[in-house]
Design an enzyme around this catalytic site. Structure first.
Site, mmCIF file in Angstrom:
data_model
loop_
_atom_site.group_PDB
_atom_site.id
_atom_site.type_symbol
_atom_site.label_atom_id
_atom_site.label_comp_id
_atom_site.label_asym_id
_atom_site.label_seq_id
_atom_site.Cartn_x
_atom_site.Cartn_y
_atom_site.Cartn_z
ATOM 1 N N ASP A 103 35.267 -3.215 0.084
ATOM 2 C CA ASP A 103 36.170 -3.217 -1.062
ATOM 3 C C ASP A 103 36.553 -4.627 -1.541
ATOM 4 O O ASP A 103 36.437 -4.950 -2.718
ATOM 5 C CB ASP A 103 37.414 -2.436 -0.622
ATOM 6 C CG ASP A 103 38.416 -2.316 -1.726
ATOM 7 O OD1 ASP A 103 38.129 -1.610 -2.682
ATOM 8 O OD2 ASP A 103 39.477 -2.960 -1.625
ATOM 9 N N ASP A 128 34.118 1.632 7.373
ATOM 10 C CA ASP A 128 35.169 2.549 6.890
ATOM 11 C C ASP A 128 34.664 3.690 6.005
ATOM 12 O O ASP A 128 35.357 4.689 5.842
ATOM 13 C CB ASP A 128 36.243 1.763 6.115
ATOM 14 C CG ASP A 128 36.938 0.722 6.968
ATOM 15 O OD1 ASP A 128 36.848 0.804 8.203
ATOM 16 O OD2 ASP A 128 37.578 -0.186 6.386
ATOM 17 N N ARG A 172 41.113 1.323 8.259
ATOM 18 C CA ARG A 172 42.114 0.693 7.382
ATOM 19 C C ARG A 172 43.011 1.770 6.786
ATOM 20 O O ARG A 172 43.763 2.388 7.526
ATOM 21 C CB ARG A 172 41.415 -0.133 6.295
ATOM 22 C CG ARG A 172 42.325 -1.192 5.705
ATOM 23 C CD ARG A 172 41.602 -2.009 4.659
ATOM 24 N NE ARG A 172 40.599 -2.881 5.236
ATOM 25 C CZ ARG A 172 40.847 -4.104 5.681
ATOM 26 N NH1 ARG A 172 42.043 -4.600 5.616
ATOM 27 N NH2 ARG A 172 39.894 -4.846 6.178
HETATM 28 O O1 F6P Z 1 37.216 -2.823 7.124
HETATM 29 C C1 F6P Z 1 36.742 -2.740 8.425
HETATM 30 C C2 F6P Z 1 37.880 -2.819 9.407
HETATM 31 O O2 F6P Z 1 37.348 -2.760 10.714
HETATM 32 C C3 F6P Z 1 38.992 -1.798 9.214
HETATM 33 O O3 F6P Z 1 38.638 -0.532 9.734
HETATM 34 C C4 F6P Z 1 40.123 -2.468 9.926
HETATM 35 O O4 F6P Z 1 41.375 -2.023 9.445
HETATM 36 C C5 F6P Z 1 39.920 -3.921 9.588
HETATM 37 O O5 F6P Z 1 38.554 -4.068 9.279
HETATM 38 C C6 F6P Z 1 40.275 -4.882 10.697
HETATM 39 O O6 F6P Z 1 40.067 -6.176 10.205
HETATM 40 P P1 F6P Z 1 40.101 -7.487 11.121
HETATM 41 O O7 F6P Z 1 38.861 -7.474 11.968
HETATM 42 O O8 F6P Z 1 40.105 -8.609 10.150
HETATM 43 O O9 F6P Z 1 41.322 -7.388 11.953
#
Ligand code: F6P
Length: 323
Positions: A103, A128, A172
């Site tokens: 996104d 996601d 997410r």
């Molecule tokens: O968008 C992929 C994702 O793994 C989501 O499911 C999760 O909320 C987010 O990224 C976690 O992001 P980061 O690795 O930056 O903490």
């Protein structure tokens, strides 16, 4: 088209390497020189851009992560950052860009496209599965399999101790991972952000499970559920059912790693190939997806999340089968 740049951006997803490989190999097939842009938009802004050889993408189709690395880049949110990115595209004489991400990646691409006229196509790369215009995103299937493997193990210990496990999965603010993995592990309940969670309904479900002499119970909670994460849900359940022997597991980033599944490797290969073909056909400002097993094109503005809906049949199925 003589030179095409490719980058991965946002959270990494298994299958991104397979997509990069497909872009690079399709470029060479069409006598185009591919360039790797390292760490997503950050590399575009800093000029971390390097020609790739066919050999550079050997032996990566089976690897998780992304060899081009990934980042979430704040500078690209600024006009100055985007100007730098444009300057580097011109400096390296890139005729088109393939962005692999989710996104945030496409929101950035959409803004960039409205300011500078650079042929830009996107591939859905996120565990996601929250993008409209594709049935599946690269990495989703592998993440599901990782969740299933982990929860099957949790079920063994849950059964041995007659326990309730509240398992939190990623996504997410979307419930795609939770819903499908929940069905696949036979979860007693699945909590997703797309539907309102009522703790009393959850408790009623769990109590009927106890009456039916279930030895173990698994509740899958999407991290973005309105009731809060797994610890919050466990606390609320405890208030109603203090006698339950319950435990919480947060699966976390284990869901993002690992060797991509066959589904993800083939999806990524098809999409990477289609990205170069799309640029050659003068398509721009679009995300490429697969719907009903056909390659499809959708403007960035439509692909971004909150458009994609959870499948109502799957929600119903989860309800019926957990009874
Ligand atoms: O968008 C992929 C994702 O793994 C989501 O499911 C999760 O909320 C987010 O990224 C976690 O992001 P980061 O690795 O930056 O903490």
């Amino acid at each position: 088209m003589k030179k095409i740049g490719v980058f991965t951006s946002g959270g990494d997803a298994p299958g991104m390497n397979a997509a990069i490989r497909a872009v690079v190999r399709t470029c060479f097939y069409n006598n185009i020189q591919p360039y790797g842009i390292y760490e997503g938009y950050k590399g575009l802004i800093e000029g971390d851009i390097h020609p790739l050889t066919s050999k550079d993408v050997s032996n990566i189709i089976q690897r998780g992560g992304t060899f081009l690395k990934s980042a979430r880049c704040k500078e690209f949110h600024t006009k100055e950052g985007r100007q730098e990115a444009y300057n580097n595209i011109k400096k390296y004489e890139l005729d088109g860009i393939v962005a692999i991400g989710g996104d945030g990646t496409f929101t950035g691409a959409k803004i960039f496209n409205s300011e500078f006229s650079i042929p830009f196509v996107g591939l859905p790369g996120t565990i996601d599965n929250d993008l409209f215009g594709t049935d599946y995103t690269i990495g989703y299937d592998t993440a599901l399999n990782t969740v299933i493997e982990a929860v099957d193990k949790i079920r063994d210990t849950a059964n041995s101790h007659n326990r309730l496990f509240i398992v939190e999965v990623m996504g997410r603010d979307a419930g795609f991972i939770a819903l499908r993995s929940g069905i696949a592990v036979g979860a007693e309940a699945i909590l997703v952000p797309e539907t309102q969670t009522y703790i009393n309904e959850l408790v009623t479900k769990l109590e009927s499970g106890t009456k039916n002499h279930k030895n173990s119970m698994i509740v899958i909670v999407a991290e973005g559920d309105d009731a809060g994460g797994a610890y919050k849900v466990a606390e609320k359940v405890k208030e109603h059912c203090p006698n339950y022997d319950s435990r919480v597991t947060i699966l976390g980033h284990i869901q993002r790693g690992g060797s991509p599944s066959a589904m993800d490797r083939v999806l990524a290969s098809r999409l990477g190939n289609a990205a170069v073909d799309a640029l050659l056909a003068n398509k721009t400002n679009i995300m490429i997806g697969v719907v009903n097993n056909e390659i499809t094109y959708i403007p960035f503005s439509k692909a971004t999340k909150h458009h994609q809906k959870l499948n109502a049949d799957l929600l119903k199925l989860a309800e019926v089968l957990s009874f």
